[in-house]
Design a protein around this motif. Sequence first.
Motif, PDB file in Angstrom:
ATOM      1  N   PRO A 119       0.818  -1.227   0.000  1.00 48.07           N
ATOM      2  CA  PRO A 119       0.000   0.000   0.000  1.00 48.07           C
ATOM      3  C   PRO A 119       0.853   1.279   0.000  1.00 48.07           C
ATOM      4  N   ASP A 120       1.969   1.263   0.740  1.00 51.27           N
ATOM      5  CA  ASP A 120       2.858   2.429   0.733  1.00 51.27           C
ATOM      6  C   ASP A 120       3.439   2.655  -0.660  1.00 51.27           C
ATOM      7  N   TYR A 121       3.830   1.550  -1.297  1.00 49.95           N
ATOM      8  CA  TYR A 121       4.377   1.666  -2.652  1.00 49.95           C
ATOM      9  C   TYR A 121       3.308   2.172  -3.627  1.00 49.95           C
ATOM     10  N   GLN A 122       2.060   1.747  -3.439  1.00 50.95           N
ATOM     11  CA  GLN A 122       0.982   2.216  -4.305  1.00 50.95           C
ATOM     12  C   GLN A 122       0.787   3.725  -4.160  1.00 50.95           C
ATOM     13  N   VAL A 123       0.853   4.205  -2.925  1.00 49.20           N
ATOM     14  CA  VAL A 123       0.703   5.642  -2.680  1.00 49.20           C
ATOM     15  C   VAL A 123       1.857   6.393  -3.346  1.00 49.20           C
TER      16      VAL A 123
END
Length: 162
Positions: A119-123
């Motif tokens: 999720p952090d990478y997606q953001v």
Amino acid sequence: GPGSRQTGARITEGQPRVAMPSTDTTASTSHFEILPAGLPPSGSRASVPASAKDDPRWARRAAEALASSSGADIARVQATLQELRKCQQAVSEQLGETREAVLWLQRLEVVEQQMILIPDYQVKARKLAHDMKNVEERLLKAKKRAEKLIGHELPSFPEDDE
């Protein structure tokens, strides 16, 4: 005897069989003359020499006496050793399997940690895409201004949509 070494460990008949320290520094540490004389054959009243060096059958008689008095113990020990070897082999195999399982779990933990970060990478990816769109718009505006200044159109490069 005439060719034997003189040592302080001599044993004579009628005296207790106790090894005395040798004063001869060249004497071997294993004095065969202090070996026990062995046992007479079963049921025999034959005399036993005072020392094993005088009895050529000492080893055979001692082995027979040991086997007859502790043969069952030896068989039990051998059976126990065989069982222990089987257990050792099983434990060794289990250790190998356990090691493989631990390595698999460690790899799984690494994957799990990476999954938590998705999720952090997606953001970050969305922010980068937004920033790139802003850069593209600014470049387009800069190109239009440059074309007005120079008076003709600049070549355009095809976009790579992948």
